[in-house]
Scaffold this motif. Structure first.
Motif, PDB file in Angstrom:
ATOM      1  N   VAL A 105       0.844  -1.208   0.000  1.00 53.47           N
ATOM      2  CA  VAL A 105       0.000   0.000   0.000  1.00 53.47           C
ATOM      3  C   VAL A 105       0.881   1.261   0.000  1.00 53.47           C
ATOM      4  N   LEU A 106       1.918   1.239   0.822  1.00 52.71           N
ATOM      5  CA  LEU A 106       2.837   2.383   0.861  1.00 52.71           C
ATOM      6  C   LEU A 106       3.531   2.547  -0.501  1.00 52.71           C
ATOM      7  N   LEU A 107       3.918   1.433  -1.082  1.00 51.98           N
ATOM      8  CA  LEU A 107       4.626   1.496  -2.370  1.00 51.98           C
ATOM      9  C   LEU A 107       3.719   2.035  -3.473  1.00 51.98           C
ATOM     10  N   LYS A 108       2.457   1.685  -3.377  1.00 43.76           N
ATOM     11  CA  LYS A 108       1.475   2.220  -4.326  1.00 43.76           C
ATOM     12  C   LYS A 108       1.431   3.753  -4.228  1.00 43.76           C
ATOM     13  N   LYS A 116       3.073  11.542 -10.446  1.00 47.79           N
ATOM     14  CA  LYS A 116       2.507  12.900 -10.386  1.00 47.79           C
ATOM     15  C   LYS A 116       3.608  13.954 -10.577  1.00 47.79           C
ATOM     16  N   ASN A 117       4.805  13.629 -10.141  1.00 48.44           N
ATOM     17  CA  ASN A 117       5.918  14.584 -10.220  1.00 48.44           C
ATOM     18  C   ASN A 117       6.906  14.274 -11.341  1.00 48.44           C
ATOM     19  N   LYS A 118       6.470  13.456 -12.284  1.00 50.55           N
ATOM     20  CA  LYS A 118       7.254  13.164 -13.496  1.00 50.55           C
ATOM     21  C   LYS A 118       8.601  12.498 -13.225  1.00 50.55           C
ATOM     22  N   VAL A 119       8.639  11.686 -12.185  1.00 50.15           N
ATOM     23  CA  VAL A 119       9.820  10.860 -11.930  1.00 50.15           C
ATOM     24  C   VAL A 119       9.398   9.411 -12.208  1.00 50.15           C
ATOM     25  N   VAL A 120      10.238   8.687 -12.940  1.00 51.33           N
ATOM     26  CA  VAL A 120       9.867   7.324 -13.350  1.00 51.33           C
ATOM     27  C   VAL A 120      10.153   6.334 -12.218  1.00 51.33           C
ATOM     28  N   PRO A 121       9.136   5.623 -11.739  1.00 49.47           N
ATOM     29  CA  PRO A 121       9.395   4.609 -10.709  1.00 49.47           C
ATOM     30  C   PRO A 121      10.069   3.378 -11.321  1.00 49.47           C
ATOM     31  N   ILE A 122      11.098   2.888 -10.655  1.00 49.99           N
ATOM     32  CA  ILE A 122      11.638   1.563 -10.998  1.00 49.99           C
ATOM     33  C   ILE A 122      11.114   0.653  -9.894  1.00 49.99           C
ATOM     34  N   PHE A 123      10.053  -0.046 -10.215  1.00 51.25           N
ATOM     35  CA  PHE A 123       9.329  -0.815  -9.203  1.00 51.25           C
ATOM     36  C   PHE A 123       9.939  -2.207  -9.057  1.00 51.25           C
ATOM     37  N   CYS A 124      10.439  -2.504  -7.850  1.00 53.25           N
ATOM     38  CA  CYS A 124      11.118  -3.777  -7.624  1.00 53.25           C
ATOM     39  C   CYS A 124      10.169  -4.814  -7.029  1.00 53.25           C
ATOM     40  N   ILE A 145       2.849  -6.930  -7.774  1.00 51.73           N
ATOM     41  CA  ILE A 145       2.568  -6.083  -8.937  1.00 51.73           C
ATOM     42  C   ILE A 145       1.112  -5.613  -8.930  1.00 51.73           C
ATOM     43  N   GLU A 146       0.206  -6.525  -8.667  1.00 49.72           N
ATOM     44  CA  GLU A 146      -1.214  -6.135  -8.677  1.00 49.72           C
ATOM     45  C   GLU A 146      -1.503  -5.099  -7.592  1.00 49.72           C
ATOM     46  N   ASN A 147      -0.948  -5.324  -6.390  1.00 49.89           N
ATOM     47  CA  ASN A 147      -1.282  -4.441  -5.262  1.00 49.89           C
ATOM     48  C   ASN A 147      -0.704  -3.032  -5.402  1.00 49.89           C
ATOM     49  N   SER A 148       0.436  -2.906  -6.040  1.00 50.23           N
ATOM     50  CA  SER A 148       1.067  -1.579  -6.087  1.00 50.23           C
ATOM     51  C   SER A 148       1.014  -0.901  -7.448  1.00 50.23           C
ATOM     52  N   LEU A 149       0.685  -1.663  -8.500  1.00 53.29           N
ATOM     53  CA  LEU A 149       0.723  -1.047  -9.842  1.00 53.29           C
ATOM     54  C   LEU A 149      -0.593  -1.111 -10.627  1.00 53.29           C
ATOM     55  N   PHE A 150      -1.430  -2.087 -10.315  1.00 52.81           N
ATOM     56  CA  PHE A 150      -2.552  -2.309 -11.229  1.00 52.81           C
ATOM     57  C   PHE A 150      -3.725  -1.346 -11.068  1.00 52.81           C
ATOM     58  N   HIS A 151      -3.555  -0.361 -10.204  1.00 50.65           N
ATOM     59  CA  HIS A 151      -4.555   0.723 -10.158  1.00 50.65           C
ATOM     60  C   HIS A 151      -4.239   1.769 -11.239  1.00 50.65           C
TER      61      HIS A 151
END
Ligand code: PGA
Length: 248
Positions: A105-108, A116-124, A145-151
């Protein structure tokens, strides 16, 4: 074609003079590679590196706050990163998930504030040795992946880079085999196809991390779904890091 990236995660290593020396050597070396070169030094060095760096190096932060700005002592915001020219930020590295108890949830939230601030997340993402052994690793990675990215919307997810980093391979000298890496990368891409579309999934770079070094980089990077690497230990040595970059 999706972007190839080799990113060096310096973690909490290198005092000022060593950090400056490594940065200067990388910055002045003529790098021949089809990959974009990224370094993620401790945040203390980002501002100076941003002002000195040439075209061939991009900067990543290792972490940022999940809040916009304000009374959060000790934190660095995504907007501050963007304001000094930082392009990427790691999110959800297993060391932060473990030692700072960072939740999906925090990572999301961090992914949201970065986009929002135009920085690209490198999601591990990546599984522990126990999960690898029990065979539950697909579910672990899918849930992360689903919990932090699929929204995210279709256009937002295309702004994200994913790094698969099996925890059992990080800093251990144990590398996922080329086939093991490809299997998970293909699995992640299939999740993206299912949730979004083939076209979207094909645009997202998926990096491998975990004891990637000069001797195994080529074999890992040859795989269809491996678009580069997130390199820890081997990024602290100029020659090793350059050799990995030049594997592309
Ligand atoms: P390693 O670390 O290359 O030292 O295994 C990778 C990482 O933690 O990103």
């Amino acid at each position: 074609m999706r972007k190839r990236i080799v990113a060096g995660n310096w973690k909490m290593n290198l005092n000022n003079s060593d950090a400056q020396a490594l940065f200067e050597s990388l910055n002045s070396n003529k790098i021949v590679s089809s990959a974009e070169v990224v370094i993620a030094p401790p945040s203390l060095y980002l501002s100076e590196f941003a002002s000195k760096k040439g075209q061939q190096i991009c900067l990543a932060a290792q972490n940022c706050s999940d809040n916009d700005n304000g009374a959060y002592t000790g934190e660095v915001s995504a907007s501050m990163l963007y304001s000094i020219g930082v392009k990427y930020c790691l999110v959800g590295h297993s060391e932060r998930r473990q030692y700072q108890n960072e939740s999906d949830v925090l990572l999301k939230q961090k992914v949201n504030v970065l986009l929002k601030n135009k920085v690209v997340p490198i999601f591990c993402c990546g599984e522990s040795l126990d999960k690898r052994k029990s065979g539950d690793f697909f579910q672990v990675i899918q849930a992360q992946i689903e919990n932090s990215l699929f929204h995210l919307t279709d256009s937002e997810i295309k702004e994200v880079v994913i790094a698969y980093e099996p925890i059992w391979a990080i800093g251990t000298g144990l590398t996922a085999s080329s086939d093991q890496a490809q299997e998970i990368h293909a699995f992640i891409r299939a999740l993206l196809v299912e949730k979004y579309s083939l076209q979207t999934a094909e645009e997202i770079s998926i990096l491998y991390g975990g004891s990637c070094k000069a001797s195994n980089a080529k074999e890992l990077f040859m795989n269809r779904d491996v678009d580069g690497g997130l390199i820890g230990g081997a990024a602290l040595d100029l020659d090793s890091f350059l050799a990995i970059i030049e594997s592309f």
